[in-house]
Design an enzyme around this catalytic site. Structure first.
Site, PDB file in Angstrom:
ATOM      1  CD  GLU A  94      -2.301   0.997   3.324  1.00 30.03           C
ATOM      2  OE1 GLU A  94      -3.400   1.578   2.970  1.00 30.03           O
ATOM      3  OE2 GLU A  94      -1.687   0.264   3.628  1.00 30.03           O
ATOM      4  CG  ASP A 196      16.383  -0.512  11.522  1.00 28.50           C
ATOM      5  OD1 ASP A 196      17.096   0.682  12.090  1.00 28.50           O
ATOM      6  OD2 ASP A 196      16.223  -1.311  10.340  1.00 28.50           O
TER       7      ASP A 196
HETATM    8  P1  ADP Z   1      14.347   0.809   2.192  1.00 31.53           P
HETATM    9  O1  ADP Z   1      13.902  -1.177   2.994  1.00 31.53           O
HETATM   10  O2  ADP Z   1      15.434   0.840   0.815  1.00 31.53           O
HETATM   11  O3  ADP Z   1      15.244   1.485   3.985  1.00 31.53           O
HETATM   12  P2  ADP Z   1      12.061   1.845   2.910  1.00 31.53           P
HETATM   13  O4  ADP Z   1      11.226   0.675   3.326  1.00 31.53           O
HETATM   14  O5  ADP Z   1      12.344   2.815   4.522  1.00 31.53           O
HETATM   15  O6  ADP Z   1      13.851   1.389   2.304  1.00 31.53           O
HETATM   16  O7  ADP Z   1      11.371   3.026   2.149  1.00 31.53           O
HETATM   17  C1  ADP Z   1      12.740   4.555   1.751  1.00 31.53           C
HETATM   18  C2  ADP Z   1      11.065   5.478   1.426  1.00 31.53           C
HETATM   19  O8  ADP Z   1      10.672   5.093   1.074  1.00 31.53           O
HETATM   20  C3  ADP Z   1      10.740   5.864   3.336  1.00 31.53           C
HETATM   21  O9  ADP Z   1      11.690   6.767   3.634  1.00 31.53           O
HETATM   22  C4  ADP Z   1       9.739   6.581   2.266  1.00 31.53           C
HETATM   23  O10 ADP Z   1       9.231   8.235   2.777  1.00 31.53           O
HETATM   24  C5  ADP Z   1       9.037   5.837   1.506  1.00 31.53           C
HETATM   25  N1  ADP Z   1       8.110   5.110   2.108  1.00 31.53           N
HETATM   26  C6  ADP Z   1       8.119   3.560   2.988  1.00 31.53           C
HETATM   27  N2  ADP Z   1       7.508   2.822   2.932  1.00 31.53           N
HETATM   28  C7  ADP Z   1       6.488   3.957   2.308  1.00 31.53           C
HETATM   29  C8  ADP Z   1       4.560   3.300   1.144  1.00 31.53           C
HETATM   30  N3  ADP Z   1       4.274   2.188   1.869  1.00 31.53           N
HETATM   31  N4  ADP Z   1       4.253   4.413   1.233  1.00 31.53           N
HETATM   32  C9  ADP Z   1       4.791   5.925   0.292  1.00 31.53           C
HETATM   33  N5  ADP Z   1       5.785   5.701   0.891  1.00 31.53           N
HETATM   34  C10 ADP Z   1       7.066   4.461   1.371  1.00 31.53           C
END
Ligand code: ADP
Length: 293
Positions: A94, A196
């Site tokens: 989502e 984390d």
């Molecule tokens: P990684 O696993 O590479 O560290 P993240 O899961 O932290 O990546 O996601 C990268 C960035 O994308 C996050 O810092 C956030 O800003 C954005 N993000 C993460 N999850 C979502 C989501 N479900 N919907 C929109 N943006 C998201």
């Protein structure tokens, strides 16, 4: 390049819904993976991709996100699909429009509700990753042994393989042997943890509701999540006051905080090198100074 059309077909199958043509837009921000926003005429998804070999990382992330979601304590993205097209692994979830920070009191109450979800044993049904480092979650009845073996000990072993200097490794081993001293009057419950919870893995949705994502879940001492929130920033006194109303914080937390954060600092030293090894050494020396000689 990712084959977005093939991914779309799998997504349509998973959702049992026609989606049509997609537009993928690269997003900034991910430390580990490439992140994309995937837009359809009337649906939007958040997608992370990486090498096929890293599919287990995404299936473990999915297990964590689902456990957090089931708690119904705090908003987390719903995962729709994990898989691989032979070249790339992906996780599709989502899309949540992240708009800033939630009110600290609300976040605190919801995090305390999450931590109130407990389990019989420490650990988690699957191993996952912390950053890109494996994180072992083998179930255990004994928190001290769990931390000794799967957290501090594991990072020290990785450090030995990376060639950390002996003074750091020896001091770390000494601290690991003395771990029980930090738990003389304290026996934590196995709470469901995000695992984390630095500032980059939390935010607020369009309505200001807290959202957490990118977890490294396991059942463990709730103080470990609180500590991580203080490692690269500080959630503020209002947060702690509201949290403690729902889930009391033991007086020994301030001492254990550095012990818990040492795990993340060692992990950073293993992943990125630089000044993190020196920081870990200072933390270990200061923790050792609090133990009996
Ligand atoms: P990684 O696993 O590479 O560290 P993240 O899961 O932290 O990546 O996601 C990268 C960035 O994308 C996050 O810092 C956030 O800003 C954005 N993000 C993460 N999850 C979502 C989501 N479900 N919907 C929109 N943006 C998201």
């Amino acid at each position: 390049m990712m084959d977005w059309q093939a991914l779309g077909a799998r997504l349509e199958q998973a959702l049992q819904k026609k989606l049509g043509a997609a537009q993928a837009t690269a997003m900034a921000g991910g430390d580990i993976n490439q992140a994309f926003r995937l837009d359809y005429a009337d649906a939007r998804f958040f997608v992370k991709i990486n090498r096929t070999a890293l599919l287990p990382m995404f299936t473990a992330e999915r297990a964590g996100l689902e456990a957090l979601r089931e708690s119904a304590a705090i908003r987390v993205p719903e995962v729709y699909l994990t898989g691989s097209d032979g070249e790339r692994a992906y996780i599709v979830m989502e899309y949540i429009e992240l708009t800033g920070r939630p009110a600290p009191e609300v976040f605190a109450q919801q995090l305390a509700a999450l931590h109130a979800i407990t389990h019989r044993r420490f650990g988690f049904p699957v191993n996952n990753t912390i950053g890109s480092t494996p994180q072992v979650n083998s179930p255990s009845d004994n928190w001290i042994e769990f931390w000794q073996q799967h957290r501090l000990g594991y990072q020290l072993e990785l450090g030995a393989r990376q060639g950390f200097d002996h003074a750091l490794l020896d001091a770390g081993e000494k601290l690991n042997d003395r771990l029980a001293e930090f738990f003389r009057d304290y026996s934590p419950l196995p709470s469901l943890l995000h695992g984390d919870l630095w500032g980059g893995n939390q935010g607020a949705d369009e309505l200001g509701n807290p959202v957490i994502y990118d977890p490294a879940c396991y059942f463990g001492d709730h103080e470990a999540d609180l500590a991580m929130m203080e490692l690269f920033g500080h959630p503020g006194e209002r947060f702690f006051a509201a949290y403690a109303e729902r889930f009391p914080i033991d007086a020994g937390y301030a001492q254990r905080r550095d012990l818990y954060n040492l795990y993340h600092v060692l992990n950073h030293a293993n992943l990125f090198g630089g000044g993190y090894a020196a920081q870990a050494r200072r933390m270990i020396e200061s923790l050792l100074a609090q133990t009996g000689d």
